[in-house]
Design an enzyme around this catalytic site. Structure first.
Site, PDB file in Angstrom:
ATOM      1  N   HIS A 158       5.734  30.385   1.326  1.00 60.98           N
ATOM      2  CA  HIS A 158       6.251  29.944   2.828  1.00 60.98           C
ATOM      3  C   HIS A 158       5.941  29.571   3.660  1.00 60.98           C
ATOM      4  O   HIS A 158       6.319  28.943   4.918  1.00 60.98           O
ATOM      5  CB  HIS A 158       8.045  31.105   2.664  1.00 60.98           C
TER       6      HIS A 158
HETATM    7  C1  UD1 Z   1      10.804  31.630   9.206  1.00 62.26           C
HETATM    8  C2  UD1 Z   1      10.245  32.448   9.784  1.00 62.26           C
HETATM    9  C3  UD1 Z   1       8.887  33.083   9.146  1.00 62.26           C
HETATM   10  C4  UD1 Z   1       9.859  34.219   8.335  1.00 62.26           C
HETATM   11  C5  UD1 Z   1      10.123  33.303   7.543  1.00 62.26           C
HETATM   12  C6  UD1 Z   1      10.951  34.560   6.653  1.00 62.26           C
HETATM   13  C7  UD1 Z   1       9.448  31.470  12.216  1.00 62.26           C
HETATM   14  C8  UD1 Z   1       9.156  30.421  13.151  1.00 62.26           C
HETATM   15  N1  UD1 Z   1       9.532  31.974  11.158  1.00 62.26           N
HETATM   16  O1  UD1 Z   1       9.461  30.824   8.592  1.00 62.26           O
HETATM   17  O2  UD1 Z   1       8.264  34.198   9.801  1.00 62.26           O
HETATM   18  O3  UD1 Z   1       8.833  34.505   6.860  1.00 62.26           O
HETATM   19  O4  UD1 Z   1      11.387  32.850   8.291  1.00 62.26           O
HETATM   20  O5  UD1 Z   1      12.226  33.259   5.097  1.00 62.26           O
HETATM   21  O6  UD1 Z   1      11.056  32.375  12.908  1.00 62.26           O
HETATM   22  N2  UD1 Z   1      15.261  25.538   6.145  1.00 62.26           N
HETATM   23  C9  UD1 Z   1      16.631  24.761   4.623  1.00 62.26           C
HETATM   24  N3  UD1 Z   1      17.914  26.411   4.467  1.00 62.26           N
HETATM   25  C10 UD1 Z   1      17.948  27.573   5.089  1.00 62.26           C
HETATM   26  C11 UD1 Z   1      16.398  27.505   6.341  1.00 62.26           C
HETATM   27  C12 UD1 Z   1      15.609  26.589   6.218  1.00 62.26           C
HETATM   28  O7  UD1 Z   1      16.888  24.067   4.600  1.00 62.26           O
HETATM   29  O8  UD1 Z   1      18.999  27.652   5.985  1.00 62.26           O
HETATM   30  C13 UD1 Z   1      14.181  24.693   5.436  1.00 62.26           C
HETATM   31  C14 UD1 Z   1      14.397  23.958   6.825  1.00 62.26           C
HETATM   32  O9  UD1 Z   1      13.892  22.672   6.207  1.00 62.26           O
HETATM   33  C15 UD1 Z   1      13.374  23.862   7.891  1.00 62.26           C
HETATM   34  C16 UD1 Z   1      12.159  24.914   7.610  1.00 62.26           C
HETATM   35  O10 UD1 Z   1      12.981  25.729   6.090  1.00 62.26           O
HETATM   36  O11 UD1 Z   1      12.857  23.214   9.267  1.00 62.26           O
HETATM   37  C17 UD1 Z   1      12.205  25.982   7.911  1.00 62.26           C
HETATM   38  O12 UD1 Z   1      12.839  26.600   8.682  1.00 62.26           O
HETATM   39  P1  UD1 Z   1      12.558  28.055   9.568  1.00 62.26           P
HETATM   40  O13 UD1 Z   1      13.706  29.055   9.806  1.00 62.26           O
HETATM   41  O14 UD1 Z   1      11.959  27.266  11.089  1.00 62.26           O
HETATM   42  O15 UD1 Z   1      11.556  28.599   9.465  1.00 62.26           O
HETATM   43  P2  UD1 Z   1      10.987  29.527   7.953  1.00 62.26           P
HETATM   44  O16 UD1 Z   1       9.640  29.121   7.179  1.00 62.26           O
HETATM   45  O17 UD1 Z   1      12.128  29.513   7.120  1.00 62.26           O
HETATM   46  N1  UDP Z   2      13.386  37.615  -0.979  1.00 63.23           N
HETATM   47  C1  UDP Z   2      14.844  37.483  -2.048  1.00 63.23           C
HETATM   48  N2  UDP Z   2      14.578  36.344  -2.623  1.00 63.23           N
HETATM   49  C2  UDP Z   2      13.468  35.196  -2.501  1.00 63.23           C
HETATM   50  C3  UDP Z   2      12.927  35.286  -2.066  1.00 63.23           C
HETATM   51  C4  UDP Z   2      12.628  36.639  -1.294  1.00 63.23           C
HETATM   52  O1  UDP Z   2      15.480  38.375  -1.575  1.00 63.23           O
HETATM   53  O2  UDP Z   2      13.891  34.168  -3.394  1.00 63.23           O
HETATM   54  C5  UDP Z   2      13.138  39.438  -0.237  1.00 63.23           C
HETATM   55  C6  UDP Z   2      11.668  39.700  -0.544  1.00 63.23           C
HETATM   56  O3  UDP Z   2      12.307  40.670  -1.720  1.00 63.23           O
HETATM   57  C7  UDP Z   2      11.778  39.964   0.967  1.00 63.23           C
HETATM   58  C8  UDP Z   2      12.158  39.209   1.673  1.00 63.23           C
HETATM   59  O4  UDP Z   2      12.669  38.446   0.933  1.00 63.23           O
HETATM   60  O5  UDP Z   2      12.592  41.568   1.008  1.00 63.23           O
HETATM   61  C9  UDP Z   2      11.055  38.700   2.324  1.00 63.23           C
HETATM   62  O6  UDP Z   2      11.180  37.693   2.592  1.00 63.23           O
HETATM   63  P1  UDP Z   2      10.051  36.259   3.144  1.00 63.23           P
HETATM   64  O7  UDP Z   2       9.312  36.111   2.242  1.00 63.23           O
HETATM   65  O8  UDP Z   2      11.482  35.113   3.432  1.00 63.23           O
HETATM   66  O9  UDP Z   2       9.846  36.433   4.679  1.00 63.23           O
HETATM   67  P2  UDP Z   2       8.160  37.223   4.978  1.00 63.23           P
HETATM   68  O10 UDP Z   2       8.776  38.751   4.864  1.00 63.23           O
HETATM   69  O11 UDP Z   2       7.381  37.036   4.592  1.00 63.23           O
HETATM   70  O12 UDP Z   2       8.723  37.416   6.808  1.00 63.23           O
END
Ligand code: UD1
Ligand code: UDP
Length: 362
Positions: free
Chosen positions: A212
């Site tokens: 991601h």
């Molecule tokens: C965010 C964090 C990242 C973290 C990740 C955990 C920032 C800059 N990034 O990344 O550090 O590792 O969360 O998962 O804060 N979207 C949906 N549904 C949702 C949420 C997001 O469809 O419920 C889609 C949207 O198109 C959105 C994209 O995912 O634009 C990215 O979401 P965003 O929260 O901006 O960043 P993440 O990639 O989730």
């Molecule tokens: N996780 C989850 N379901 C998923 C993918 C990840 O519950 O489908 C959990 C994972 O076990 C971990 C956390 O989400 O505890 C990690 O989050 P993510 O990878 O989104 O973000 P990051 O740790 O890179 O910030």
């Protein structure tokens, strides 16, 4: 009574905050009175049921006191909306401390909103660095650390990183709240043992993958190369299971590679289901911070789909290999993934949350 405002917004933050919330509940129960009141603020950064609600239900986190509903957007727009909506909440609630977790835009907004109102800030997972300032998370961490009063570091490396930036006041090595969660919820996940049968998977006979990071999803070449690497892994007879982050799902149309049948895309799974899938995987491939550590906690070899990591201990101890987005390196790393014998006590003893609470109350 001490009032703690916890600001969360993204999937890993619900998990991390659950450890501290549980500790607060236990402390109040033991004291027979409300020693600590937690005000839970959800920025709304993640909002799909399988990215948010499922964690509140499963981890027994009570409903957020405030959901700011900011949703998705560019970094500036999303963080700006958070700041605007957080300020009146903090002004009304007047917490003694605001606690933020990790390195997302919700972390940055929570820390900035609080420090501007002269409310002390506690940063859980302080001191992590990738030394790659093109990562949005790196900027969020650096800023959050530099405005925090309590810097709760999970590892020695994190403490050293802060020292190099001249930060030593308020620094506490407490261990990793994700380790607290892994230990606690792994017990609960045992009741889900039918999951693998439902998914038609056998223990140690599949690779689990999460992707991601913006650096991978937003670069069609890198993303294509990663999925080509996954195709190669399936050619060795190992199925690949990918609970797909919504960000990555959106970017799949930009792929110039056709996925092999052995690459199975799933919707994001719940935390307990994720634990079952992690514990039983032969190897985990990921660009997630949390998942790299969980691979270590559950003693599963990890291949990190990035060029650097904040969790150096996992690499130095031989449990994690950096393969970047290179399809050949990915294939080779999976083929040579083995279970090393060396294991260090890098992430504490499973009560980081207890230590955090103790420090905040003292
Ligand atoms: C965010 C964090 C990242 C973290 C990740 C955990 C920032 C800059 N990034 O990344 O550090 O590792 O969360 O998962 O804060 N979207 C949906 N549904 C949702 C949420 C997001 O469809 O419920 C889609 C949207 O198109 C959105 C994209 O995912 O634009 C990215 O979401 P965003 O929260 O901006 O960043 P993440 O990639 O989730
Ligand atoms: N996780 C989850 N379901 C998923 C993918 C990840 O519950 O489908 C959990 C994972 O076990 C971990 C956390 O989400 O505890 C990690 O989050 P993510 O990878 O989104 O973000 P990051 O740790 O890179 O910030």
């Amino acid at each position: 009574m001490t009032k703690i405002a916890s600001v969360v917004g993204a999937r890993p933050q619900f998990i991390k905050a659950s450890a501290v919330s549980r500790r607060i509940r236990l402390m109040n129960e033991e004291a027979g009175c409300e020693r600590v009141r937690e005000v839970l603020v959800h920025t709304g950064q993640h909002y799909d049921d399988n990215m948010s609600k499922v964690f509140f239900d499963e981890l027994e986190i009570r409903e957020a006191d405030y959901n700011l509903g900011v949703g998705s957007g560019s970094h500036g727009a999303q963080t700006g909306r958070m700041l605007e909506k957080l300020e009146p909440v903090l002004q009304d609630e007047k917490p003694d401390v605001v606690v933020v977790y990790g390195d997302t835009n919700s972390t940055l907004a929570g820390a900035l909103a609080a420090v501007k109102l002269h409310i002390p800030v506690g940063h859980v997972e302080a001191g992590l660095r990738s030394f790659n300032r093109r990562m949005p998370e790196e900027i969020n961490r650096v800023v959050a650390d530099h405005v925090s009063d309590f810097l709760f570091c999970p590892t020695d490396t994190a403490v050293e990183n802060l020292a190099r930036e001249g930060i030593s006041r308020g620094v506490h090595k407490v261990g990793d709240v994700m380790y607290d969660c892994a230990l606690y919820y792994a017990q609960k996940a045992k009741s889900r043992k039918n999951l693998l049968t439902q998914l038609n998977l056998s223990p140690r006979q599949y690779a689990l993958v999460t992707i991601h990071r913006a650096e991978n999803t937003d670069d069609p070449q890198r993303l294509t190369s990663i999925f080509r690497g996954l195709n190669r892994v399936t050619e060795t007879g190992l199925p690949v299971v990918v609970p797909l982050h919504p960000r990555t799902k959106k970017c799949l149309s930009g792929l110039s590679a056709k996925l092999h049948d052995g690459v199975r895309l799933l919707t994001p799974v719940s935390y307990l289901d994720m634990i079952v899938m992690e514990k039983n995987a032969k190897v985990i491939l990921t660009d997630s911070g949390g998942v790299q550590k969980e691979a270590y906690f559950f003693e599963v070899p990890c291949v990190t789909l990035r060029d650097e990591t904040e969790w150096l201990e996992t690499v130095e101890s031989g449990w994690n290999v950096l393969a970047g987005a290179d399809e050949e390196r990915i294939e080779e790393a999976v083929a040579s993934a083995s279970v090393p014998t060396c294991r260090g006590d890098f992430y504490g003893d499973g009560d980081a949350a207890g230590r955090i609470l103790g420090i905040l109350l003292s």
